[in-house]
Design a protein around this motif. Structure first.
Motif, short mmCIF file in Angstrom:
data_model
loop_
_atom_site.label_atom_id
_atom_site.label_comp_id
_atom_site.label_asym_id
_atom_site.label_seq_id
_atom_site.Cartn_x
_atom_site.Cartn_y
_atom_site.Cartn_z
N SER A 9 0.84 -1.20 0.00
CA SER A 9 0.00 0.00 0.00
C SER A 9 0.88 1.26 0.00
CB SER A 9 -1.02 -0.03 1.14
OG SER A 9 -0.58 0.64 2.25
N GLN A 10 2.08 1.19 0.62
CA GLN A 10 2.99 2.35 0.54
C GLN A 10 3.39 2.60 -0.92
OE1 GLN A 10 5.92 0.81 3.29
NE2 GLN A 10 5.49 2.40 4.82
N VAL A 11 3.69 1.53 -1.63
CA VAL A 11 4.11 1.67 -3.03
C VAL A 11 2.94 2.20 -3.87
CG1 VAL A 11 4.94 0.43 -5.09
CG2 VAL A 11 5.89 -0.12 -2.85
N LYS A 12 1.75 1.65 -3.63
CA LYS A 12 0.56 2.08 -4.38
C LYS A 12 0.34 3.58 -4.23
CE LYS A 12 -2.46 -1.53 -5.09
NZ LYS A 12 -3.29 -2.52 -4.47
N LYS A 13 0.47 4.05 -2.96
CA LYS A 13 0.25 5.49 -2.70
C LYS A 13 1.29 6.32 -3.45
CE LYS A 13 -1.69 5.35 1.89
NZ LYS A 13 -1.22 5.24 3.26
N TYR A 41 9.15 -7.14 -8.70
CA TYR A 41 8.13 -8.11 -8.29
C TYR A 41 6.81 -7.38 -7.99
CZ TYR A 41 5.82 -11.69 -5.51
OH TYR A 41 4.91 -12.59 -5.02
N ILE A 42 6.90 -6.29 -7.22
CA ILE A 42 5.69 -5.56 -6.83
C ILE A 42 5.04 -4.90 -8.05
CG2 ILE A 42 4.79 -3.60 -5.47
CD1 ILE A 42 7.00 -4.20 -3.38
N LEU A 43 5.86 -4.28 -8.90
CA LEU A 43 5.28 -3.60 -10.08
C LEU A 43 4.60 -4.61 -11.01
CD1 LEU A 43 8.04 -0.94 -10.95
CD2 LEU A 43 5.86 -0.56 -9.79
N LYS A 44 5.19 -5.79 -11.11
CA LYS A 44 4.58 -6.84 -11.94
C LYS A 44 3.24 -7.26 -11.33
CE LYS A 44 4.35 -10.12 -15.02
NZ LYS A 44 4.28 -9.90 -16.45
N LYS A 45 3.26 -7.42 -10.01
CA LYS A 45 2.04 -7.81 -9.30
C LYS A 45 0.92 -6.78 -9.54
CE LYS A 45 0.52 -9.24 -4.72
NZ LYS A 45 0.87 -9.43 -3.33
N PHE A 46 1.30 -5.50 -9.65
CA PHE A 46 0.32 -4.44 -9.87
C PHE A 46 -0.11 -4.37 -11.35
CE2 PHE A 46 1.85 -1.59 -6.10
CZ PHE A 46 1.34 -2.51 -5.21
N GLY A 47 0.55 -5.14 -12.21
CA GLY A 47 0.12 -5.20 -13.61
C GLY A 47 0.73 -4.17 -14.54
N TYR A 48 1.87 -3.59 -14.19
CA TYR A 48 2.49 -2.60 -15.09
C TYR A 48 3.23 -3.25 -16.24
CZ TYR A 48 1.22 1.09 -11.91
OH TYR A 48 0.49 1.96 -11.15
N LYS A 49 3.42 -2.45 -17.30
CA LYS A 49 4.18 -2.92 -18.47
C LYS A 49 5.65 -2.68 -18.19
CE LYS A 49 2.60 -1.41 -22.55
NZ LYS A 49 1.92 -0.38 -23.37
N LEU A 50 6.40 -3.77 -18.05
CA LEU A 50 7.78 -3.63 -17.56
C LEU A 50 8.81 -4.23 -18.50
CD1 LEU A 50 7.18 -4.98 -13.93
CD2 LEU A 50 7.15 -2.60 -14.62
N GLU A 51 10.01 -3.66 -18.44
CA GLU A 51 11.20 -4.33 -18.97
C GLU A 51 12.26 -4.16 -17.89
OE1 GLU A 51 12.32 -3.59 -23.03
OE2 GLU A 51 10.24 -3.50 -23.67
#
Ligand code: SF4
Ligand code: ZN
Length: 276
Positions: A9-13, A41-51
């Motif tokens: 939730s800290q990252v989301k905010k 790991y967290i950004l992937k879990k949130f569904g972002y487009k990553l490289e």
């Protein structure tokens, strides 16, 4: 609240404050440490487009181990992974670069790496056409930077830090890719616990080539302080940030040699490349 929920939730905010859109393309700078591994790991879990990208500084076995875990997490998460081999691209390993520069200059190893890594990251991010570069800086890192700038008598320098580093002029020309720090409000110890909880593989321990510097002494000091102290430093940073931002010199030049963003006619990396 459980650690997992607390951190996420800290990252989301933070991402909300940054205004990150779900379709934004993000290049995650991987170092092999707990922070960048947890971040991707967290950004992937949130569904972002990553490289993901790992800058291989060719510093012996240490670089190889960090490369292996960075590749592993990208493979596990199904994320496209890039390696920038400094020896192939620039003709020298970072160990050689350190040696060459230190013969003439008092810069410490981390400062030299820092200049090169920033330059490479921006250049590669542009080449890959991404919208943001994400780094794994955590609350402890940022408290150190802010505190260090105050002790140096130059708090204005902190205007270039924060959850997002942007430069309107650079962005307008497409020559500067904004850098974001989604772990900005997450304590280092919490990131470590999170990585362990999620069974993420990362390289522990310090890089064998880092040297004692003012920043490291400060880090050792802050490490012994209670968490509230570090959190208070960041709260104070947030309070004065709007004023710092106004003092910021946002003019941007472009290096006459490489064309990358620079404060001077020749960027720091090209200046370092010239030292023989
Ligand atoms: Fe370079 Fe310092 Fe990082 Fe080691 S810890 S790779 S010397 S910046
Ligand atoms: Zn340059």
């Amino acid at each position: 609240m459980k650690l997992e929920q607390k951190i996420e939730s800290q990252v989301k905010k933070t991402l909300k404050k940054i205004g990150l859109k779900k379709d934004s393309k993000i290049l995650v700078a991987l170092s092999g440490g707990k922070d960048s591994i947890s971040l991707i790991y967290i950004l992937k879990k949130f569904g972002y487009k990553l490289e993901g990208i790992y800058i291989d500084l060719k510093m012996g076995n240490y670089s190889q181990r960090c490369l292996d875990v960075s590749r592993e997490i990208c493979e596990e998460l199904g994320i496209k992974f890039h390696v920038y081999d400094i020896e192939k691209e620039l003709g020298e390993s970072m160990l050689k670069i350190h040696k060459r520069i230190k013969r003439k200059n008092k810069l410490n190893s981390c400062a030299i790496c820092g200049v090169y890594k920033k330059w490479i990251m921006n250049k590669e991010a542009k080449r890959m056409n991404v919208d943001y570069i994400a780094t794994g800086h955590n609350l402890d890192d940022e408290a150190q930077t802010f505190f260090m700038n105050i002790l140096k008598g130059a708090p204005k320098l902190s205007a270039n830090t924060g959850i997002i580093t942007k430069n309107p002029e650079g962005i307008k020309t497409g020559k500067f890719i904004p850098r974001i720090k989604p772990l900005f409000f997450v304590l280092e110890e919490d990131v470590r616990k999170y990585a362990k909880l999620k069974n993420l593989r990362f390289i522990e321990g310090k890089c064998p080539y880092s040297e004692i510097s003012y920043r490291i002494e400060l880090r050792n000091f802050l490490e012994k302080q209670p968490e509230e102290i570090k959190e208070n430093i960041i709260k104070n940073f947030e309070k004065i940030y709007p004023r710092l931002e106004k003092m910021k010199d946002s003019r941007m030049k472009f290096c006459e040699i490489c064309g990358e963003p620079s404060r001077n006619d020749i960027c720091k990396k090209c200046q370092l490349m010239r030292i023989k």
